[in-house]
Write a protein that holds these residues in place. Sequence first.
Motif, mmCIF file in Angstrom:
data_model
loop_
_atom_site.group_PDB
_atom_site.id
_atom_site.type_symbol
_atom_site.label_atom_id
_atom_site.label_comp_id
_atom_site.label_asym_id
_atom_site.label_seq_id
_atom_site.Cartn_x
_atom_site.Cartn_y
_atom_site.Cartn_z
ATOM 1 N N UNK A 41 19.274 -99.116 16.886
ATOM 2 C CA UNK A 41 18.432 -98.246 16.078
ATOM 3 C C UNK A 41 18.506 -96.826 16.615
ATOM 4 N N UNK A 42 18.059 -95.904 15.767
ATOM 5 C CA UNK A 42 17.927 -94.500 16.131
ATOM 6 C C UNK A 42 16.515 -94.073 15.758
ATOM 7 N N UNK A 43 15.748 -93.642 16.738
ATOM 8 C CA UNK A 43 14.377 -93.223 16.493
ATOM 9 C C UNK A 43 14.177 -91.766 16.859
ATOM 10 N N UNK A 44 13.484 -91.002 15.977
ATOM 11 C CA UNK A 44 13.129 -89.617 16.261
ATOM 12 C C UNK A 44 11.627 -89.585 16.509
ATOM 13 N N UNK A 45 11.228 -89.122 17.681
ATOM 14 C CA UNK A 45 9.838 -89.196 18.121
ATOM 15 C C UNK A 45 9.295 -87.781 18.341
ATOM 16 N N UNK A 46 8.089 -87.530 17.794
ATOM 17 C CA UNK A 46 7.378 -86.287 18.078
ATOM 18 C C UNK A 46 6.600 -86.531 19.357
ATOM 19 N N UNK A 47 6.983 -85.855 20.452
ATOM 20 C CA UNK A 47 6.635 -86.321 21.793
ATOM 21 C C UNK A 47 5.877 -85.264 22.595
ATOM 22 N N UNK B 146 2.485 -89.659 21.479
ATOM 23 C CA UNK B 146 3.683 -89.402 20.685
ATOM 24 C C UNK B 146 3.576 -90.167 19.366
ATOM 25 N N UNK B 147 4.420 -89.805 18.422
ATOM 26 C CA UNK B 147 4.432 -90.488 17.119
ATOM 27 C C UNK B 147 5.842 -90.448 16.550
ATOM 28 N N UNK B 148 6.241 -91.513 15.830
ATOM 29 C CA UNK B 148 7.597 -91.527 15.261
ATOM 30 C C UNK B 148 7.694 -90.656 14.007
ATOM 31 N N UNK C 56 17.435 -85.765 7.268
ATOM 32 C CA UNK C 56 16.533 -84.631 7.427
ATOM 33 C C UNK C 56 15.103 -85.099 7.282
ATOM 34 N N UNK C 57 14.172 -84.395 7.950
ATOM 35 C CA UNK C 57 12.755 -84.724 7.849
ATOM 36 C C UNK C 57 11.944 -83.462 8.171
ATOM 37 N N UNK C 58 10.917 -83.217 7.378
ATOM 38 C CA UNK C 58 9.987 -82.127 7.643
ATOM 39 C C UNK C 58 8.804 -82.659 8.441
ATOM 40 N N UNK C 59 8.243 -81.810 9.299
ATOM 41 C CA UNK C 59 7.122 -82.270 10.104
ATOM 42 C C UNK C 59 6.245 -81.090 10.518
ATOM 43 N N UNK C 60 4.991 -81.400 10.895
ATOM 44 C CA UNK C 60 4.065 -80.392 11.401
ATOM 45 C C UNK C 60 4.299 -80.199 12.893
ATOM 46 N N UNK D 248 12.112 -86.108 20.533
ATOM 47 C CA UNK D 248 12.927 -86.975 21.387
ATOM 48 C C UNK D 248 13.791 -87.854 20.492
ATOM 49 N N UNK D 249 15.107 -87.820 20.735
ATOM 50 C CA UNK D 249 16.044 -88.718 20.072
ATOM 51 C C UNK D 249 16.191 -89.956 20.955
ATOM 52 N N UNK D 250 15.704 -91.096 20.468
ATOM 53 C CA UNK D 250 15.826 -92.361 21.201
ATOM 54 C C UNK D 250 16.876 -93.221 20.507
ATOM 55 N N UNK D 251 17.937 -93.547 21.219
ATOM 56 C CA UNK D 251 18.986 -94.409 20.682
ATOM 57 C C UNK D 251 19.052 -95.710 21.454
ATOM 58 N N UNK D 252 19.176 -96.806 20.744
ATOM 59 C CA UNK D 252 19.367 -98.116 21.377
ATOM 60 C C UNK D 252 20.646 -98.730 20.827
ATOM 61 N N UNK D 253 21.512 -99.181 21.734
ATOM 62 C CA UNK D 253 22.772 -99.808 21.334
ATOM 63 C C UNK D 253 22.839 -101.207 21.898
ATOM 64 N N UNK D 254 23.340 -102.142 21.088
ATOM 65 C CA UNK D 254 23.573 -103.528 21.516
ATOM 66 C C UNK D 254 24.822 -104.013 20.798
#
Length: 909
Positions: A229-235, A241-243, A259-263, A271-277
């Motif tokens: 997965x690839x998660x973008x977190x407001x940290x 924090x919140x995804x 793309x995503x808009x945010x406050x 934070x870009x969180x990447x998990x690989x398996x």
Amino acid sequence: MEESIWFLWLCCLCLTFEYTSSYTTETPSQTTETFICGNGSLITSPGYPSDYGNNIDITWTFSTHPGSLLSIQFYDFYLEDSTDYVYISSDGKQIAAYTGSNLPPITVSLINKLTIVFTSDGGVSYRGFQAQISMYPETSDDICTDFDDGWDGWTHLYPSYNDQWLRSSEGIDGSGRDNRYSASDDYYIYVESSTGNRYGYLESPSTPPTWSKACLQFYYYMSGNSKQYLGIIHYYNDSDHSPLLWNYDDFSIQWKHASVSYDTKDGFNLVFKGKSHQGMVAVDDIHISDGNCPDIVVPPPQTTEKFICGNGSQIITTPGYPSEYSNNMDVTWTFSTHPGSLLSIQFYDFYLEDSSDYIYISSNGKQISAHTGSNLPPITVSTNNKLTIVFISDGSISYRGFEAQISIYPATTDGICTDFDEGWDGWTHLYPSTNDQWLRSSEGIDGSGRDNRYSASDDYYIYVESSNRNRYGYLESPSTPPTWSKACLQFYYYMSGDSDQYLRIIHYYNISDHSTLLWNYDDFSSQWKHASVSYDTKDGFNLVFKGKSHQGMVAVDDIYISKGHCPDIVDVVCTDSYMTVYLDSSVENADNVHFIDPTCTASGYVNRNGIQWIYLHTRYDECQTSMTSTEKSTTYHNQVMAYETEGIIRNGDFHIAVECELDNKGRSLVGFHPAGELQDLFKREYANFSFTMELYTDEDYSTPYPYWEYPVVLSLGSKVYVGASVQTFSDDMVIFVDSCKATPIPDMDANPQHQLIENNCGVDPTIEFDGQTSADTAHVFFSFESFCFNNYPTVFVHCELSICNGSDWRCHRDCGQRKRRDFSAPDKLSDTIPIALGPMILKKSEDDSKVILETEESTQKTIFPAFSTTLLLAVGMQVVLVVGYVLSKRARSNTKNVYQRLENNIDEM
């Protein structure tokens, strides 16, 4: 006057010579692709500020995030007027052309792509031009990172961890494709793992405090399975924090835009969180800008799923074919067929914008080919029963596209294949006058709102359904060809309700002559599942699908009857020590496969006969493998299973019982001989215990003779020390010698004979048993003095070895061996396999003779020395396995070994 004419002629000659010489110098075409993120890119004509060359043809292609524009601003411009040009285009249209020495105005793209082409002729050249390509309008506060020059202010959130995002400019996923852009210095960041989980945490620079809204845009790539997965977190910190964005399910093996808009919040970063398996997650060209993200007008992705049944096929084309396809297309076709079969795609027409629009073909989660341009691609075959085709076009030029056919591979015309999309396809209702009948439908099943197995609105299935009483359906198949003797039935089924429902498959001639092939009462998972069964065809017999529903539903789809046995989707290969399980990679949840021990996961993939298989490997004392005992055999048991969530069973979860039965006939190997049989791991075969026989240097039985020391020289009258062992992973297994006898030739029934050991006891006075202890029952040792027969140069010794389960009361020994097997136990076998320890060569002591032992691979192959006074003793050993545990079933010989009493013709030594 003549002087003037001569001067003009010379000038013309020189000009002509100079012009011809310069025209022959050519520069090859050049093409460069660049992504604009942040500060833009500076371009110049070749050699600037020196003169550019003649016959130049250079193309620069620039792009940026969707919704943004690009501009080109010239700082210097001097070309040969009306001969050398700069052409500027966007969205497939030329928007400007410049020549001469006037500085062109700023030119803005129509979309997020801008192309500049510079051409010169073979004549005069000047210093050329210098220009800047930038995002339009330009901003100075944006955070734009392409990772080409490093991390650009992004930091690893947990720098002490081994798991980190990495930078690379190499091709992705072993597919040989270049990255998104042709420049060799284009970098991306990635997290990749071939086995376990791997993570990366990358934190952004801070946005300006004056921002209240921000837009995040980036490109990403994902391959593998649902564990990535690839998660973008407001940290802010680990507890605050919140995804913003979380993507589990895009494994298209393609670069895509997000793309995503945010406050914005003071002190919060991204934070870009990447998990690989067992796959890869990659990111590039991250852009954070002030305000909401721009509205992007892009055609929505189109996805189609289709099942290819037996001898069926499907034609696909680009949208609008043979007219031109649209820009920014993203179309995915997913095809599947029955497990154990393959699919192919064959193109009949192909014309895409070269290096911009692509067809990507993948199978089993891995890309197997990519095509662009106008060359007709070759036939491409899947690696399992699924094939995915993705068509991507950019925002500029488009052509007529492609036409292709997806078929079963290899193609076949035999078989009865019915998907019920067009009707009943030759299937008939057995009792048409009754109200109870199978019905056709393409609606969602069981009121759950789920679509059918495939997204096509015209995909039909058949069903029997009832809300309060019993309801039946009887549907009879068309007849199979009379030349068939075996057939395979495959289909998909769905069951919901209770145990009063069932699905029964009947081999049917008439109401009084029929038999059941398959009967399923207890699968009420409310999920579509696959079933298959092989059967013997009979003249006049058809198949009948009988469904019974009671407060539930029974449904069937995609019935395929083909010639021959059904293909295996699981295969087990057993050796004396290991179990290897091969699993067709088309099974659901293939990436979560493991033995009972969840740490014993799949070892990898292997291609067998063109099909990709997952394989798992374990020793018999590992991965929670269990063992059971009978008088005849040893069986090792395990299970192969896949559960998406531990403790919860969902669609696609499974467990398959696997076992290896070890026959009590052993494959014997002589320890000092480097010979052995290679196991063919791609063919099912039955395993055997491995026995070893070795000659030792002395009565301690600690040092066997290495093979390179043969022949071994011994003094006349000395003893021969023999050790036998069996490889087993159970401490209870016991090996012992049942009997040994000597003959003058390799034939074990030849006369004369001399008995060395009988009923576990030494009958030759020189036999001694040594060395076995209660802690080591897998070895037995004995010795005897050498001898020979009158008038024969050789002696062969034939022995029977046995193993049994020491925890069984019938397994015990006497006569010097620590335990003895009870011969009153039933089913004693006498099958034997030869082991050779010899020949042994003896010389007489008065000639300074010695006893010499040599080894041969088989008792059928005896070496005779060159001198006549030599006597030979060949020890040929044969093994009988009377074991309590079996790893593989095997036909047993009924041959009985007959032993005769010895004649009194032994030389005194």
